[in-house]
Design a protein around this motif. Structure first.
Motif: not given
Ligand SMILES: Nc1ncnc2c1ncn2[C@@H]1O[C@H](COP(=O)(O)OP(=O)(O)OP(=O)(O)O)[C@@H](O)[C@H]1O
Length: 830
Positions: A262-269
């Motif tokens: 979810y870090y990745y989901i929320t921070r990666t376009p």
């Protein structure tokens, strides 16, 4: 006739592999079908959290030409549902939600049945299989196909939203296809209900790769419909791309680390493969927005340009769907009319007055067959007949989200669709060691042990706002973007930690986890857990199990009961399971074992498992029979035979065959097709000799005992033995007389070729000469060792020796024949 033939083919439940076995056991006495209520139970379609889903056929038919209705029966063992458990609530949810939903893209609940051991949720059969496998097969969907299926998905989702229900677990694995490749939404175990328009929920549901970020990274109540929209977006992305979005975090390739995911989901376009065209990209960009407030609503999805080709379909209103579906003429075959009246009254005995089956949306009526969640004022005549007076039915709500903590196991969630199978394996591993770094670390209460190295590229403001501010990240160079590593090992993501820890503590074991079957858990507060759950079984327990329908609704989550029946249920009656003898006739056929097995074998045909057991205890006669079977089947049978032979200490044949086979490295041995070729084929010049030689050594015998392949292929050892023996004999014959005689004789045809083959291995001639000596020297060895075993073996060995001695003075061909005859005779004694 052709219709009948095709029907019997199509609706027989000996599909695929099972059909193979039927011919083998036709001589066996026919057994009765395994039935569950009015259904003949067939093969296993799938397995889920609650147990197996079996194919079923309605037994009743109004006419011989009527096609038995195929259904999927989700069989849930009653003893696997602890009272007041989350499982129980999920079952309630699913049943009570489905009975209110009537949409072509939502699985139809036919009825719910139960006997003393099982609850059977009878669903419309989606013959097209699982949707993720469909995508997997096609790698990705063409845009037109994806558009059609996505239109169906959003239509179904919009429909259920309009009914006040949210699915909360939309994912590829919960989508099936019907025979026309229409989408069918299933698995409503996490469905919940909302009353007010903007009602928020606080129970975190879903599978991590499909769950909206707000469910995972925030403790705030969320708008559940928007989370469904997010999941639809992930599904659309998967359809078009062939893999899931945000699946490219190299530090978290399997998505096991939920926090990191979810870090990745929320921070990666969102990134797209080049083959996704602008229109669907645009739609996806509007859907897959981390901030639910900015996320597009389902109604707006309907109006998106990309879905215009299906605007007519999408624009059908829920009310129109209700009408259409009840008019029996849309999308689905009409329900077989006779279902009720012709059902054997004994099997799932119901005293229903027969109103069901008459209506298109008969599921509402059908479900009342079960004293599970029944409408409060519905006729008692629909309650399954019981010896004792039927207990009052109670309309209990299936949608108590307080008990909706998800205890699904953590799947690998390797979301690349091409790796689904691998992910399945992995997920099954994670059942045993669930939750990789992320969850385990969470269990520990901090992320420090998590080795969390989230990767991100450009961080969006929205995303940052969702993250814990204590989380300090440092960008480091990395391939494929920047890697963000937390400086603070103790950085905590409280919301995810909470949710994940809940998962870790409350998960149950899936029998067969599917790729992304994972639920991050609940964010329910303590107060949630205090609420008594719905009861599914037993007598009403007024102390602990208040009926769900009368529970106070959660202020944040959805109301506990479905709207139509809310507040109408008498408070002191919980649904009761049927007592024993409910299936007075079918019950004997539905014992635990038969249902657990593959029920397709119940048609008087050999059951694979039974057959296997047979094989394990097969006697010598049976082995002989098996030897006469087809070539392919012999491999298996002989494997067992060899094992049996070893176990029974009957070594001669087995040992010799095994040895000769195994010690014959040349594959030509294995491919000697028949003994008929023995007189025409040249013996293997050298290797058989070695084989023969080694066969006779006790060491090799021991070696061979350890080699399973020797046993496995012992069927062919007859030929290999023959060849080996023949070869050795030839070697014995030819090597002492270095072929001068033979070369002079030079027979034509096969003989010439055979003899040519011997000197052809010129480099081995010297070896062969040496081998010959050693062979002769070692010839006693095979006799000695077997001599120590059984009399039978002694006799056989002596026979071998004598036969060899006999053939020595004879010509090579006759020797071969004799050896062949010997082995034939020997094989007859096996
Ligand atoms: N209506 C149906 N038609 C055909 N197959 C079905 C149907 N329902 C379920 N199945 C098969 O059974 C499998 C398990 O079903 P389902 O997911 O509904 O069970 P479950 O116990 O709810 O599992 P879980 O909750 O773990 O997802 C599905 O993956 C599918 O292969």
């Amino acid at each position: 006739m052709s219709i009948m033939a095709s029907l019997s083919q199509r609706h027989t439940y000996y599909g695929g592999e099972v059909g193979v076995h039927t011919h083998e056991i036709t001589s066996k006495p026919r057994k009765r079908h395994v039935t569950f209520g009015p259904y003949v139970v067939g093969s296993t379609l799938g397995e889920g959290e609650f147990g197996k889903v079996k194919m079923g056929w309605s037994k009743a038919a109004s006419s011989p030409l009527e096609v038995p209705k195929q259904v999927a029966i989700k069989l849930i063992r009653r003893d696997s549902i602890p009272k007041n458990s989350e499982k129980e609530v999920k079952i309630y949810r699913e049943i009570n939600a489905l009975k209110h939903l009537s949409h072509p893209n939502i699985v139809k609940l036919e009825e719910v049945l139960q006997n003393s051991k099982y609850i059977g949720i009878v669903l419309e059969y989606a013959s097209g299989g699982e949707f993720y496998k469909y995508i997997q097969r096609k790698r990705r969907l063409k845009e037109a196909v994806a558009c059609r299926l996505f239109a169906q998905l959003v239509s179904g989702v919009h429909y259920m939203h309009s009914k006040g229900l949210v699915h909360r677990d939309l994912k590829l694995e919960n989508l099936l296809l019907d025979k026309h490749e229409n989408l069918v939404i299933t698995d409503f175990g996490f469905v919940n209900e909302f009353v007010s328009h903007n009602e928020l929920m606080k129970t975190s549901c879903g599978s991590p790769c499909y769950a909206a970020p707000e469910l995972v990274v925030s403790t705030k109540p969320y708008e559940a419909r928007k989370s469904d929209v997010w999941s639809c977006g992930v599904i659309l992305y998967a359809m078009l791309a062939g893999y899931l979005p945000w699946d490219d975090d190299p530090k978290n390739p399997d998505g096991n680390d939920i926090v990191r995911l979810y870090y990745y989901i929320t921070r990666t376009p969102l990134k797209f493969p080049e083959y996704i065209t602008p229109l669907p990209r645009d739609l996806l960009r509007r859907i897959l927005i981390s901030d639910p407030k900015k996320r597009i609503a389902i109604r707006s999805v309907h109006k998106h340009e990309w879905l215009k080709p299906h605007a007519a379909f999408i624009s059908i209103t829920p009310e129109e769907w209700d009408k259409a579906m009840s008019s029996k003429d849309v999308f689905r075959l009409p329900r077989p009319t006779p279902a009720k009246s012709k059902r054997p009254q004994s099997s799932c005995s119901t005293s229903s007055t027969g109103s069901k089956g008459e209506k298109r949306d008969s599921l509402i009526m059908d479900y009342t067959l079960v004293p599970l969640p029944a409408p409060p004022h519905q006729s008692q005549s629909h309650v399954i007949t019981k010896p004792s007076p039927p207990s009052p039915e109670i309309r209990t709500s299936p949608v108590r989200n307080q008990f909706s903590r998800h205890n699904r196991s953590n799947s690998a969630a390797s979301i690349a669709l091409q790796a689904v199978v691998d992910a399945e394996r992995e997920s099954s591993i994670t059942l045993i060691h669930p939750h990789g770094n992320g969850v385990n670390a969470v269990n520990g209460g901090t992320v420090s042990g998590n080795k969390l190295v989230p990767r991100s590229s450009t961080a969006s403001g929205n995303a940052l706002s969702l993250l814990n501010k204590d989380s300090v990240i440092v960008e480091t160079g990395s391939s494929n973007g920047r890697t963000i590593e937390p400086m603070d090992e103790n950085s905590k993501l409280r919301p995810p930690l909470n949710s994940i820890s809940n998962v870790a503590t409350s998960r149950t074991v899936h029998r067969r986890p599917r790729p992304t079957s994972y639920h991050p858990g609940s964010m329910a507060t303590n107060s949630d857990t205090k609420e008594p759950p719905a009861t599914l079984t037993g007598v009403p327990d007024s102390s602990s199990a208040r009926p769900i329908s009368v529970m106070e609704p959660s202020p944040l989550d959805s109301t506990p009961s479905l709207l139509p029946d809310a507040g109408l249920s008498p408070p002191d009656h919980s649904p009761k399971m049927l007592p024993r003898r409910s299936f007075s006739v079918s019950k004997p056929l539905l014992d635990l074992h038969s249902v657990n097995g593959d029920l397709i074998r119940s048609h008087g045909d050999a059951q694979p498992m039974t057959r296997r057991l047979h094989e394990q205890v097969e006697d010598v006669d049976y082995k002989q029979r098996r030897q006469s079977r087809r070539y392919s089947s012999l491999f298996n049978s002989v494997t067992e035979e060899s094992e049996d032979t070893d176990q029974r200490s009957i070594p001669p044949q087995g040992k010799i065959r095994s040895h000769t086979w195994s010690r014959t490295p040349s594959k030509t041995h294995s491919r000697q097709p028949s003994g008929n070729a023995s007189t025409t084929r040249a013996p293997e010049p050298v290797e058989p000799v070695r084989s023969r030689t080694t066969t006779t050594s006790g060491a090799n015998t021991r070696d061979n005992d350890k080699r399973p392949e020797k046993k496995r292929f012992s069927f062919l050892s007859f030929y290999s033995s023959y060849n080996t023996s023949k070869s050795s004999i030839v070697s014995e014959k030819t090597s002492p007389a270095p072929t001068s005689q033979q070369q002079q004789q030079k027979p034509v045809g096969s003989h010439s070729s055979r003899q040519r083959s011997i000197p052809r291995i010129g480099t081995r001639n010297s070896l062969r000469a040496g081998d010959h000596t050693s062979t002769q020297r070692q010839q006693p060895a095979p006799q000695q060792q077997p001599l120590t075993r059984t009399k039978l073996k002694k006799n056989r060995q002596s026979t071998v020796e004598s036969s060899q001695q006999q053939v020595r003075p004879q010509g090579e061909q006759s020797t071969a024949k004799k050896v062949m005859d010997f082995f034939k005779r020997r094989s007859m004694r096996i």
